[in-house]
Structure formats: C-alpha cells, structure tokens
Design a protein around this motif. Structure first.
Motif, PDB file in Angstrom:
ATOM      1  N   ASP A 107      25.284  91.756  49.227  1.00 48.64           N
ATOM      2  CA  ASP A 107      24.372  92.573  48.433  1.00 48.64           C
ATOM      3  C   ASP A 107      22.922  92.227  48.761  1.00 48.64           C
ATOM      4  O   ASP A 107      22.575  91.052  48.947  1.00 48.64           O
ATOM      5  CB  ASP A 107      24.607  92.335  46.942  1.00 48.64           C
ATOM      6  CG  ASP A 107      25.980  92.790  46.470  1.00 48.64           C
ATOM      7  OD1 ASP A 107      26.754  93.319  47.300  1.00 48.64           O
ATOM      8  OD2 ASP A 107      26.270  92.618  45.268  1.00 48.64           O
ATOM      9  N   GLY A 108      22.078  93.272  48.824  1.00 43.34           N
ATOM     10  CA  GLY A 108      20.648  93.053  48.988  1.00 43.34           C
ATOM     11  C   GLY A 108      20.242  92.420  50.298  1.00 43.34           C
ATOM     12  O   GLY A 108      19.219  91.731  50.374  1.00 43.34           O
ATOM     13  N   TYR A 109      20.983  92.670  51.361  1.00 43.84           N
ATOM     14  CA  TYR A 109      20.741  92.000  52.637  1.00 43.84           C
ATOM     15  C   TYR A 109      19.606  92.640  53.438  1.00 43.84           C
ATOM     16  O   TYR A 109      18.924  91.967  54.202  1.00 43.84           O
ATOM     17  CB  TYR A 109      22.026  92.009  53.463  1.00 43.84           C
ATOM     18  CG  TYR A 109      22.012  91.144  54.681  1.00 43.84           C
ATOM     19  CD1 TYR A 109      22.117  89.762  54.575  1.00 43.84           C
ATOM     20  CD2 TYR A 109      21.928  91.704  55.968  1.00 43.84           C
ATOM     21  CE1 TYR A 109      22.119  88.952  55.704  1.00 43.84           C
ATOM     22  CE2 TYR A 109      21.931  90.913  57.094  1.00 43.84           C
ATOM     23  CZ  TYR A 109      22.031  89.532  56.954  1.00 43.84           C
ATOM     24  OH  TYR A 109      22.029  88.741  58.087  1.00 43.84           O
ATOM     25  N   PHE A 110      19.398  93.951  53.260  1.00 40.72           N
ATOM     26  CA  PHE A 110      18.468  94.679  54.126  1.00 40.72           C
ATOM     27  C   PHE A 110      17.220  95.146  53.390  1.00 40.72           C
ATOM     28  O   PHE A 110      17.255  95.467  52.201  1.00 40.72           O
ATOM     29  CB  PHE A 110      19.167  95.896  54.735  1.00 40.72           C
ATOM     30  CG  PHE A 110      20.252  95.540  55.710  1.00 40.72           C
ATOM     31  CD1 PHE A 110      19.952  95.183  57.009  1.00 40.72           C
ATOM     32  CD2 PHE A 110      21.591  95.563  55.316  1.00 40.72           C
ATOM     33  CE1 PHE A 110      20.951  94.854  57.910  1.00 40.72           C
ATOM     34  CE2 PHE A 110      22.590  95.243  56.204  1.00 40.72           C
ATOM     35  CZ  PHE A 110      22.281  94.875  57.513  1.00 40.72           C
ATOM     36  N   ASP A 111      16.126  95.238  54.167  1.00 34.84           N
ATOM     37  CA  ASP A 111      14.882  95.827  53.670  1.00 34.84           C
ATOM     38  C   ASP A 111      14.875  97.341  53.847  1.00 34.84           C
ATOM     39  O   ASP A 111      14.265  98.066  53.047  1.00 34.84           O
ATOM     40  CB  ASP A 111      13.683  95.243  54.434  1.00 34.84           C
ATOM     41  CG  ASP A 111      13.571  93.743  54.300  1.00 34.84           C
ATOM     42  OD1 ASP A 111      13.257  93.271  53.197  1.00 34.84           O
ATOM     43  OD2 ASP A 111      13.827  93.043  55.314  1.00 34.84           O
ATOM     44  N   VAL A 112      15.508  97.814  54.915  1.00 31.47           N
ATOM     45  CA  VAL A 112      15.489  99.239  55.280  1.00 31.47           C
ATOM     46  C   VAL A 112      16.878  99.622  55.783  1.00 31.47           C
ATOM     47  O   VAL A 112      17.542  98.833  56.465  1.00 31.47           O
ATOM     48  CB  VAL A 112      14.449  99.521  56.387  1.00 31.47           C
ATOM     49  CG1 VAL A 112      14.462 100.997  56.786  1.00 31.47           C
ATOM     50  CG2 VAL A 112      13.048  99.111  55.945  1.00 31.47           C
ATOM     51  N   ALA A 113      17.315 100.837  55.438  1.00 28.59           N
ATOM     52  CA  ALA A 113      18.540 101.409  56.004  1.00 28.59           C
ATOM     53  C   ALA A 113      18.201 102.771  56.603  1.00 28.59           C
ATOM     54  O   ALA A 113      17.358 103.500  56.071  1.00 28.59           O
ATOM     55  CB  ALA A 113      19.628 101.541  54.942  1.00 28.59           C
ATOM     56  N   HIS A 114      18.883 103.112  57.688  1.00 29.75           N
ATOM     57  CA  HIS A 114      18.602 104.361  58.407  1.00 29.75           C
ATOM     58  C   HIS A 114      19.893 104.998  58.880  1.00 29.75           C
ATOM     59  O   HIS A 114      20.839 104.311  59.270  1.00 29.75           O
ATOM     60  CB  HIS A 114      17.715 104.069  59.632  1.00 29.75           C
ATOM     61  CG  HIS A 114      17.711 105.186  60.639  1.00 29.75           C
ATOM     62  ND1 HIS A 114      18.602 105.245  61.713  1.00 29.75           N
ATOM     63  CD2 HIS A 114      16.942 106.300  60.728  1.00 29.75           C
ATOM     64  CE1 HIS A 114      18.370 106.344  62.408  1.00 29.75           C
ATOM     65  NE2 HIS A 114      17.383 106.999  61.845  1.00 29.75           N
ATOM     66  N   CYS A 115      19.932 106.341  58.839  1.00 28.55           N
ATOM     67  CA  CYS A 115      21.020 107.059  59.497  1.00 28.55           C
ATOM     68  C   CYS A 115      20.500 108.353  60.090  1.00 28.55           C
ATOM     69  O   CYS A 115      19.516 108.931  59.603  1.00 28.55           O
ATOM     70  CB  CYS A 115      22.188 107.334  58.553  1.00 28.55           C
ATOM     71  SG  CYS A 115      21.862 108.566  57.271  1.00 28.55           S
ATOM     72  N   HIS A 116      21.157 108.795  61.144  1.00 30.62           N
ATOM     73  CA  HIS A 116      20.822 110.051  61.816  1.00 30.62           C
ATOM     74  C   HIS A 116      22.121 110.776  62.116  1.00 30.62           C
ATOM     75  O   HIS A 116      22.976 110.271  62.852  1.00 30.62           O
ATOM     76  CB  HIS A 116      20.056 109.775  63.112  1.00 30.62           C
ATOM     77  CG  HIS A 116      19.587 111.012  63.816  1.00 30.62           C
ATOM     78  ND1 HIS A 116      20.391 111.757  64.653  1.00 30.62           N
ATOM     79  CD2 HIS A 116      18.392 111.648  63.793  1.00 30.62           C
ATOM     80  CE1 HIS A 116      19.703 112.782  65.123  1.00 30.62           C
ATOM     81  NE2 HIS A 116      18.486 112.739  64.623  1.00 30.62           N
ATOM     82  N   ASN A 117      22.304 111.962  61.520  1.00 34.25           N
ATOM     83  CA  ASN A 117      23.513 112.768  61.728  1.00 34.25           C
ATOM     84  C   ASN A 117      24.783 111.989  61.402  1.00 34.25           C
ATOM     85  O   ASN A 117      25.781 112.102  62.099  1.00 34.25           O
ATOM     86  CB  ASN A 117      23.575 113.284  63.169  1.00 34.25           C
ATOM     87  CG  ASN A 117      22.908 114.626  63.328  1.00 34.25           C
ATOM     88  OD1 ASN A 117      22.429 115.208  62.358  1.00 34.25           O
ATOM     89  ND2 ASN A 117      22.849 115.120  64.544  1.00 34.25           N
ATOM     90  N   LEU A 118      24.744 111.224  60.339  1.00 31.66           N
ATOM     91  CA  LEU A 118      25.918 110.490  59.888  1.00 31.66           C
ATOM     92  C   LEU A 118      26.508 111.123  58.635  1.00 31.66           C
ATOM     93  O   LEU A 118      27.706 111.369  58.570  1.00 31.66           O
ATOM     94  CB  LEU A 118      25.546 109.021  59.639  1.00 31.66           C
ATOM     95  CG  LEU A 118      26.590 108.014  59.164  1.00 31.66           C
ATOM     96  CD1 LEU A 118      26.870 108.081  57.671  1.00 31.66           C
ATOM     97  CD2 LEU A 118      27.882 108.119  59.961  1.00 31.66           C
ATOM     98  N   LEU A 119      25.667 111.422  57.667  1.00 33.83           N
ATOM     99  CA  LEU A 119      26.154 111.951  56.392  1.00 33.83           C
ATOM    100  C   LEU A 119      26.830 113.307  56.567  1.00 33.83           C
ATOM    101  O   LEU A 119      27.723 113.658  55.801  1.00 33.83           O
ATOM    102  CB  LEU A 119      25.015 112.057  55.378  1.00 33.83           C
ATOM    103  CG  LEU A 119      24.351 110.736  54.975  1.00 33.83           C
ATOM    104  CD1 LEU A 119      23.183 110.997  54.028  1.00 33.83           C
ATOM    105  CD2 LEU A 119      25.359 109.783  54.343  1.00 33.83           C
ATOM    106  N   MET A 120      26.430 114.074  57.569  1.00 32.46           N
ATOM    107  CA  MET A 120      27.051 115.379  57.779  1.00 32.46           C
ATOM    108  C   MET A 120      28.531 115.258  58.136  1.00 32.46           C
ATOM    109  O   MET A 120      29.305 116.186  57.905  1.00 32.46           O
ATOM    110  CB  MET A 120      26.307 116.168  58.857  1.00 32.46           C
ATOM    111  CG  MET A 120      26.459 115.618  60.254  1.00 32.46           C
ATOM    112  SD  MET A 120      25.601 116.642  61.494  1.00 32.46           S
ATOM    113  CE  MET A 120      26.613 118.121  61.493  1.00 32.46           C
ATOM    114  N   HIS A 121      28.936 114.100  58.668  1.00 34.08           N
ATOM    115  CA  HIS A 121      30.326 113.914  59.071  1.00 34.08           C
ATOM    116  C   HIS A 121      31.139 113.120  58.062  1.00 34.08           C
ATOM    117  O   HIS A 121      32.337 112.901  58.280  1.00 34.08           O
ATOM    118  CB  HIS A 121      30.374 113.205  60.418  1.00 34.08           C
ATOM    119  CG  HIS A 121      29.791 114.002  61.541  1.00 34.08           C
ATOM    120  ND1 HIS A 121      30.324 115.209  61.952  1.00 34.08           N
ATOM    121  CD2 HIS A 121      28.710 113.780  62.329  1.00 34.08           C
ATOM    122  CE1 HIS A 121      29.603 115.690  62.955  1.00 34.08           C
ATOM    123  NE2 HIS A 121      28.620 114.848  63.194  1.00 34.08           N
ATOM    124  N   VAL A 122      30.518 112.670  56.990  1.00 28.92           N
ATOM    125  CA  VAL A 122      31.195 111.801  56.024  1.00 28.92           C
ATOM    126  C   VAL A 122      31.681 112.625  54.839  1.00 28.92           C
ATOM    127  O   VAL A 122      30.886 113.266  54.155  1.00 28.92           O
ATOM    128  CB  VAL A 122      30.238 110.698  55.532  1.00 28.92           C
ATOM    129  CG1 VAL A 122      30.883 109.891  54.428  1.00 28.92           C
ATOM    130  CG2 VAL A 122      29.843 109.790  56.693  1.00 28.92           C
TER     131      VAL A 122
END
Length: 273
Positions: A107-122
């Motif tokens: 938990d709480g490991y990252f400062d920033v998260a990013h995705c590109h064309n990932l949610l469209m396939h989930v």
C-alpha cells in the motif's frame, strides 16, 4: 472452486508484428505529455499495462534518479520493455509480469501511476482503479490516456472505412472492453475516489508518407488478417464481403494525396486523497 480474476480474460486483437510496431511508436513525450508536468526527479512511478516499455522509458528519464515499475500481463511485452531500457542504458526502470488487479506492491508505494490504452481492455474498470489507488500514496497522482474510438477517423473514408472502426469497437466490446472509455474517464476516476480530476483530449495524427504507410500496414497485415477478420465474422461484427470492401478502400486510401488518420484520446490527471 472460484476461478482467479484476471484483468483481460481474452484478447482477440493479438500481438502481431504490425500491432507491436504500433505499440513501439508510443513515447512519453507524444503519448503522456499531459502527465509529464507532474513528474520530477526522485519520484516512484507505476506504469500499469506498460506494453513494450517505450513510454515507461520516457517516464524513467523524467523521474531519474527515481524509479519506474512497469507491469504487464503479457510476458513477451515485458521482455521487450527490458530490452528497451537496457539498450538505452537506463537502470531505474524495472518490469514485472503481473495482473493489474493484483499488483505486487505494498500500500502507498508509488507517487504516480500511469496507463495508456489499458482501461479500454479491462472489463472491471472500478476494480483496477481501486487496486491502483491502493498502491498510490495519499497525495499521489494518477494519469490515464484512453481511446475514444467513435471520434477517431480515417480520411477519405470512401464510404467504407468507418466500418473498420465499428468492427474494432465490436471486437473490443466482445472482450468486455470499453472502446469509448476515453470520454468517460472523469466519471470513472471520481467514482473510484480520486479528486481534482483534470480531463483533456488529444489526437494522434498520422499524415506523413511514412505514417500513411504504417497505418496501411496496420490495417492490411494486422486488422484485416485472417485471425482478426474471422473473429469479427464469428461475433457478427462483419462479413467476408465487408472485410474485402474495407481492404479495397484502404488500397485506395494509401494512394490518395489527402490520406490522414486520427486516433482520438481522452486524458485525465487526478489526485489520490
């Protein structure tokens, strides 16, 4: 016994060489430019659904000596990503084969998260966003860029090529995906508990001779390849006659002086409270 959840239980679109070429063309500057102003040296970044790592590499450059962790469920993509950063001499990017609905981080490991064309396939958008929120620090940032297929275009269309976009949308939907999710990112992020959502939009434009040749290859060698067209026919998304007509239209399009293709994206940056 309950079957384990996965983020993408089926992926009809595959990983042909032409499809991989399209993924390798992505860069942080061109495809995550909306997020770059929020990055600074020393941050820890998650790139979920990282694919071949070309965007991850740019993010790693932006946060060095901070670190980037890329996650993708496809082992071949992770192998490509590792080769990209090795070739570029980057030692602050690490890649993991994994499922975005069960991330291997505390938990709480990252400062920033990013995705590109990932949610469209989930299939389960809420579940993935909840998992990403879990691994973000309070005050962390999430950036998403996702396609809006209905706003994308190939011009001139010859009264036929729009059907290829419709086929694409039907295939993504048949895999329980969301081909228009780019215009609905704000709602999804708000419902997932993110705040200060800033939504924008942009196009990837293909118009140079090299770009036109690339889109033509992508259409003919990937999208109109037998494994894709047969799936489209199976799902009732197309017919053999329509696929042949689309192929003929792309032959005309390649030679047209006004040939251009635009892929529409919604973008959003949000905070984790």
């Amino acid at each position: 016994m309950t079957e384990p959840r996965t983020s993408t239980p089926d992926y009809t679109l595959g990983f042909s060489e032409e499809m991989l070429e399209s993924l390798r063309r992505y860069t942080a500057e061109a495809n995550a430019g909306y997020l770059l102003p929020y990055l600074r040296p020393g941050l820890r970044v998650l790139d979920f659904g990282c694919g071949p790592g070309t965007i991850s590499s740019g993010l790693a450059k932006a946060v060095a000596p901070g670190e980037v962790h890329g996650v993708d469920m496809e082992a071949s993509q992770i192998d490509l990503a590792r080769s990209v950063v090795e070739l570029r001499g980057q030692d602050n990017a690490t890649f993991h084969v994994g499922d975005v609905m069960d991330l291997p981080f505390e938990d709480g490991y990252f400062d920033v998260a990013h995705c590109h064309n990932l949610l469209m396939h989930v299939p389960d958008t809420a579940a993935v966003l909840a998992e990403v929120r879990r691994v973000l620090k309070p005050g962390g940032i999430l950036g998403c860029r996702e396609m809006i297929s209905a706003s994308s275009f190939t011009h001139p269309d010859f009264g036929v090529i729009r059907n290829a976009w419709d086929m694409f949308e039907d295939l993504v939907s048949a895999d329980d995906g969301h081909p228009q999710i780019g215009k609905d990112l704000k709602r999804h992020l708000v419902e997932a508990g993110f705040t200060n959502v800033r939504a924008t939009a942009s196009f990837d434009i293909y118009s140079s001779p090299a770009d036109v040749a690339f889109i033509y290859r992508l259409a003919q060698k990937w999208f109109l390849a037998p494994e894709i067209t047969e799936a489209a026919i199976k799902y009732g998304a197309s017919t053999r006659e329509l696929c042949d007509a689309i192929s003929d239209a792309y032959n005309r399009w390649r030679e047209h002086p006004g040939a251009v293709c635009g892929v529409a994206y919604g973008e959003a940056v949000a905070g984790r409270p």
